[in-house]
Design an enzyme around this catalytic site. Structure first.
Site, PDB file in Angstrom:
ATOM      1  N   CYS A 145      52.588  38.308  10.833  1.00 42.30           N
ATOM      2  CA  CYS A 145      52.614  39.764  11.025  1.00 42.30           C
ATOM      3  C   CYS A 145      52.577  40.126  12.503  1.00 42.30           C
ATOM      4  O   CYS A 145      51.512  40.101  13.125  1.00 42.30           O
ATOM      5  CB  CYS A 145      51.440  40.415  10.291  1.00 42.30           C
ATOM      6  SG  CYS A 145      51.362  42.203  10.520  1.00 42.30           S
ATOM      7  N   CYS A 174      50.466  43.169  13.376  1.00 42.92           N
ATOM      8  CA  CYS A 174      49.019  42.905  13.413  1.00 42.92           C
ATOM      9  C   CYS A 174      48.633  42.093  14.648  1.00 42.92           C
ATOM     10  O   CYS A 174      47.634  42.376  15.300  1.00 42.92           O
ATOM     11  CB  CYS A 174      48.570  42.100  12.196  1.00 42.92           C
ATOM     12  SG  CYS A 174      49.382  42.471  10.653  1.00 42.92           S
ATOM     13  N   ASP A 175      49.403  41.057  14.941  1.00 45.08           N
ATOM     14  CA  ASP A 175      48.935  40.039  15.886  1.00 45.08           C
ATOM     15  C   ASP A 175      49.731  39.959  17.186  1.00 45.08           C
ATOM     16  O   ASP A 175      49.357  39.208  18.089  1.00 45.08           O
ATOM     17  CB  ASP A 175      48.968  38.649  15.213  1.00 45.08           C
ATOM     18  CG  ASP A 175      48.046  38.588  13.998  1.00 45.08           C
ATOM     19  OD1 ASP A 175      47.037  39.320  13.997  1.00 45.08           O
ATOM     20  OD2 ASP A 175      48.330  37.825  13.069  1.00 45.08           O
TER      21      ASP A 175
END
Ligand code: NAP
Length: 305
Positions: free
Chosen positions: A132, A135-136
């Protein structure tokens, strides 16, 4: 006696549905699964959920969401639901040898990213290899990274990552892309994106906590090369966790549940929320929002019965 509302799933959608339904005095019963908490249990810092200016660890956030749902009377069972029977009313819900009746159901079982299962993948999951970018991505600032996949997700993740990373290499197993023209062109036009086509990942390099790159194999002649980079994103698709509903609810070609009226599925009284119905946003905050919506819809539907 039948439960008024059973919620299946314990990600942000399930717990938020529990929070709203319990506050509406529906005394929901929530099946959290053996591994409760959903995909956020695999995420380290969550920095994009509103209300946490310093960020929060994914697992910690799920503990808090669970506590908040319980505070108002959501009853939580750490059990997997094996099957449901939507052909009768009340609906049947089975876990192991036990079964429950439910007047209404909210399905919030989520989805899981498909991993490559290349050698050494377990060593680097969540620390070096992510599924992701939203997200990251920010944790890979100033690093050269690779993205595996040739679909819209891979193009989108790679394009997004160029905000942080000086070079993003897309690794795809064939020459042609599956991605839509517009997404592919956007990636091709991006000077920070490089390509390694006709290649698959056979194994990941580096010790645990020290990700170093991948061994790439040519799908044309089988030759192998070491490819050094500071992080990898796998974007070869997600699969919704709907296997236990097969044949009972309408789904799209990829087995995502379909909404028919607001958050209600093709069976009246069965609602769906979060990634199990979401092919587009896939964020904790959107899943939580849908959990709220499904609980409100379920409450109104129950009231009308
Ligand atoms: P996808 O379209 O199914 O593409 C998956 C890609 O991963 C394909 O290129 C596939 O290769 C590759 N792949 C699959 N298994 C692999 C494996 N084991 N090893 C190596 N490569 C593998 O999935 P997606 O990109 O996640 O998109 C899913 C859906 O969401 C699509 O309908 C897409 O249009 C949509 N989406 C839309 C947007 C947007 O419009 N903003 C953004 C993201 C996703 P092959 O091509 O060789 O099969």
């Amino acid at each position: 006696m039948a439960e008024k509302l059973v919620i299946i799933g314990s990600g942000p959608a399930g717990y938020t549905a529990g929070l709203y339904a319990s506050r509406a005095l529906l005394e929901p019963l929530l099946f959290a699964g053996y591994a409760s908490g959903g995909q956020l249990m695999l995420t380290s810092d969550v920095e994009n959920y509103p209300g946490y200016p310093e960020g929060i660890q994914g697992p910690e956030m799920m503990i808090e969401l669970r506590a908040q749902a319980e505070r108002f009377g959501t009853r939580i069972l750490d059990l997997n639901v094996d099957s449901v029977d939507l052909s009768r009313r009340p609906f049947g819900v089975t876990s192991g040898k036990d079964s429950w009746d439910a007047e209404a159901l909210i399905i919030a079982t989520g989805a899981e990213a498909i991993w490559l299962d290349a050698e050494n993948e377990e060593l680097h999951k969540g620390r070096g290899i992510s599924t992701c970018a939203t997200c990251d991505g920010a944790f890979f600032r100033d690093k050269e990274v690779m993205v595996v996949g040739g679909g819209d997700s891979a193009m989108e993740e790679a394009t997004f990552l160029t905000r942080f990373c000086p070079k993003v290499t897309i690794v795809h197993r064939r020459e042609g892309l599956r991605a839509s023209q517009i997404m592919a062109q956007r990636a091709r036009d991006n000077s920070r994106i490089a390509w390694k086509l006709d290649r698959t990942v056979t194994s990941w390099l580096g010790e645990e906590g020290d990700f170093r790159g991948a061994v790439l194999r040519s799908t044309v002649d089988g030759s192998e090369e070491d490819f050094a980079c500071g992080g990898a994103f796998i974007a070869i698709g997600h699969k919704p966790l709907t296997g236990f509903l097969a044949g009972q609810l309408e789904m799209d070609d990829h087995n995502y549940l379909l909404w028919k009226q607001h958050t209600m599925t093709s069976v009246p009284g069965v609602f769906a929320a979060g990634d199990v119905v979401d092919t587009r946003y896939k964020q904790a905050v959107t899943a939580a929002g849908m959990g709220c919506m499904a609980a409100i819809d379920a409450e109104k539907w129950l009231e009308a019965q």
